[in-house]
Design an enzyme around this catalytic site. Structure first.
Site, PDB file in Angstrom:
ATOM      1  CE  LYS A  11      31.047  34.408  66.670  1.00 22.46           C
ATOM      2  NZ  LYS A  11      29.424  33.944  66.910  1.00 22.46           N
ATOM      3  CG  ASN A 114      28.053  31.452  63.777  1.00 24.06           C
ATOM      4  OD1 ASN A 114      28.903  32.263  65.019  1.00 24.06           O
ATOM      5  ND2 ASN A 114      26.732  32.248  63.666  1.00 24.06           N
ATOM      6  CG  HIS A 117      31.527  39.185  67.603  1.00 21.21           C
ATOM      7  ND1 HIS A 117      30.059  39.222  67.833  1.00 21.21           N
ATOM      8  CD2 HIS A 117      32.118  39.857  68.002  1.00 21.21           C
ATOM      9  CE1 HIS A 117      30.095  40.271  68.529  1.00 21.21           C
ATOM     10  NE2 HIS A 117      31.010  40.345  68.455  1.00 21.21           N
ATOM     11  CD  GLU A 128      31.103  43.870  70.373  1.00 19.06           C
ATOM     12  OE1 GLU A 128      32.156  43.907  69.421  1.00 19.06           O
ATOM     13  OE2 GLU A 128      30.213  44.194  70.205  1.00 19.06           O
TER      14      GLU A 128
HETATM   15  P1  ATP Z   1      27.676  37.776  66.294  1.00 13.87           P
HETATM   16  O1  ATP Z   1      27.105  38.557  67.474  1.00 13.87           O
HETATM   17  O2  ATP Z   1      28.467  36.167  66.996  1.00 13.87           O
HETATM   18  O3  ATP Z   1      28.631  38.589  66.074  1.00 13.87           O
HETATM   19  P2  ATP Z   1      25.304  37.661  65.189  1.00 13.87           P
HETATM   20  O4  ATP Z   1      25.073  39.318  65.328  1.00 13.87           O
HETATM   21  O5  ATP Z   1      24.624  37.191  63.738  1.00 13.87           O
HETATM   22  O6  ATP Z   1      26.502  36.703  65.920  1.00 13.87           O
HETATM   23  P3  ATP Z   1      23.372  37.397  67.689  1.00 13.87           P
HETATM   24  O7  ATP Z   1      21.843  36.793  67.822  1.00 13.87           O
HETATM   25  O8  ATP Z   1      24.160  38.326  68.348  1.00 13.87           O
HETATM   26  O9  ATP Z   1      24.026  37.016  66.359  1.00 13.87           O
HETATM   27  O10 ATP Z   1      23.854  35.586  68.367  1.00 13.87           O
HETATM   28  C1  ATP Z   1      25.264  35.920  69.227  1.00 13.87           C
HETATM   29  C2  ATP Z   1      25.928  34.437  68.872  1.00 13.87           C
HETATM   30  O11 ATP Z   1      25.241  33.828  69.069  1.00 13.87           O
HETATM   31  C3  ATP Z   1      26.101  33.983  67.310  1.00 13.87           C
HETATM   32  O12 ATP Z   1      26.613  34.316  66.348  1.00 13.87           O
HETATM   33  C4  ATP Z   1      25.907  32.348  67.272  1.00 13.87           C
HETATM   34  O13 ATP Z   1      27.641  31.418  67.990  1.00 13.87           O
HETATM   35  C5  ATP Z   1      24.464  31.733  68.964  1.00 13.87           C
HETATM   36  N1  ATP Z   1      23.932  32.073  68.523  1.00 13.87           N
HETATM   37  C6  ATP Z   1      22.713  32.120  67.618  1.00 13.87           C
HETATM   38  N2  ATP Z   1      21.151  32.117  67.706  1.00 13.87           N
HETATM   39  C7  ATP Z   1      21.703  30.900  67.789  1.00 13.87           C
HETATM   40  C8  ATP Z   1      20.723  29.773  68.327  1.00 13.87           C
HETATM   41  N3  ATP Z   1      19.420  29.624  67.417  1.00 13.87           N
HETATM   42  N4  ATP Z   1      21.032  28.403  68.340  1.00 13.87           N
HETATM   43  C9  ATP Z   1      22.537  29.014  68.533  1.00 13.87           C
HETATM   44  N5  ATP Z   1      23.156  29.408  68.858  1.00 13.87           N
HETATM   45  C10 ATP Z   1      22.679  30.642  68.455  1.00 13.87           C
HETATM   46 MG    MG Z   2      25.658  39.693  67.861  1.00 12.95          MG
END
Ligand code: ATP
Ligand code: MG
Length: 143
Positions: A11, A114, A117, A128
């Site tokens: 990211k 974070n 992804h 994807e």
């Molecule tokens: P990713 O899909 O990016 O791999 P993930 O599967 O661990 O991450 P998801 O729940 O799918 O988490 O959330 C997608 C993305 O949205 C997160 O990686 C983060 O960048 C963002 N995100 C998730 N929760 C929050 C939050 N509470 N506040 C801000 N951004 C968030």
């Molecule tokens: Mg996710």
């Protein structure tokens, strides 16, 4: 256990910190092969499409803004049990809760920014990978 493919985005926050190479090196150390990798800046449309499942979440606008603010690396990965193994290496969504040695613990800033992804299922990994590597950029699965 089957050889699988999964999908990674390094990211904008990690790219800004010049940690893209460190993330790829860690993935190789953990046994992943890098099948394809390219640097690109996501358009608003592409980021919204990619994260469409989160459209109703309160952080959606912030997420799209973040993902489009600078270049990312999109990466197709392969190894045994790749989807689950990469989720382990990636660590918890919130870097503060991620295990030591995980990518998000090492390079993530907060729950939004974070570092990486990772696909959450084999089915989504296929979708994807083909979203970012259409045509023959990634060789079809043998057999
Ligand atoms: P990713 O899909 O990016 O791999 P993930 O599967 O661990 O991450 P998801 O729940 O799918 O988490 O959330 C997608 C993305 O949205 C997160 O990686 C983060 O960048 C963002 N995100 C998730 N929760 C929050 C939050 N509470 N506040 C801000 N951004 C968030
Ligand atoms: Mg996710």
């Amino acid at each position: 256990m089957a050889v699988e493919r999964t999908f990674c985005i390094i990211k904008p926050d990690a790219v800004e910190k010049k940690k893209a190479g460190a993330v790829l090196a860690l993935l190789e150390e953990k046994g992943f092969s890098i099948l394809a990798c390219k640097r690109m800046t996501l358009s608003k449309d592409v980021a919204e499409g990619f994260y469409a499942v989160h459209k109703a979440r309160p952080f959606f606008g912030e997420l799209v803004q973040f993902m489009t603010r600078g270049p990312v690396f999109v990466v197709a990965l392969e190894r045994e049990n790749a989807v689950a193994e990469y989720r382990k290496v990636m660590g918890a969504t919130d870097p503060a809760k991620a295990d030591e040695g995980t990518i998000r613990k090492l390079y993530g800033g907060n729950v939004g920014e974070n570092a990486v992804h990772g696909s959450d299922s084999l089915e989504n990994a296929k979708i994807e990978i083909s979203y970012f590597f259409p045509g023959n950029e990634v060789a079809p699965v043998a057999g």
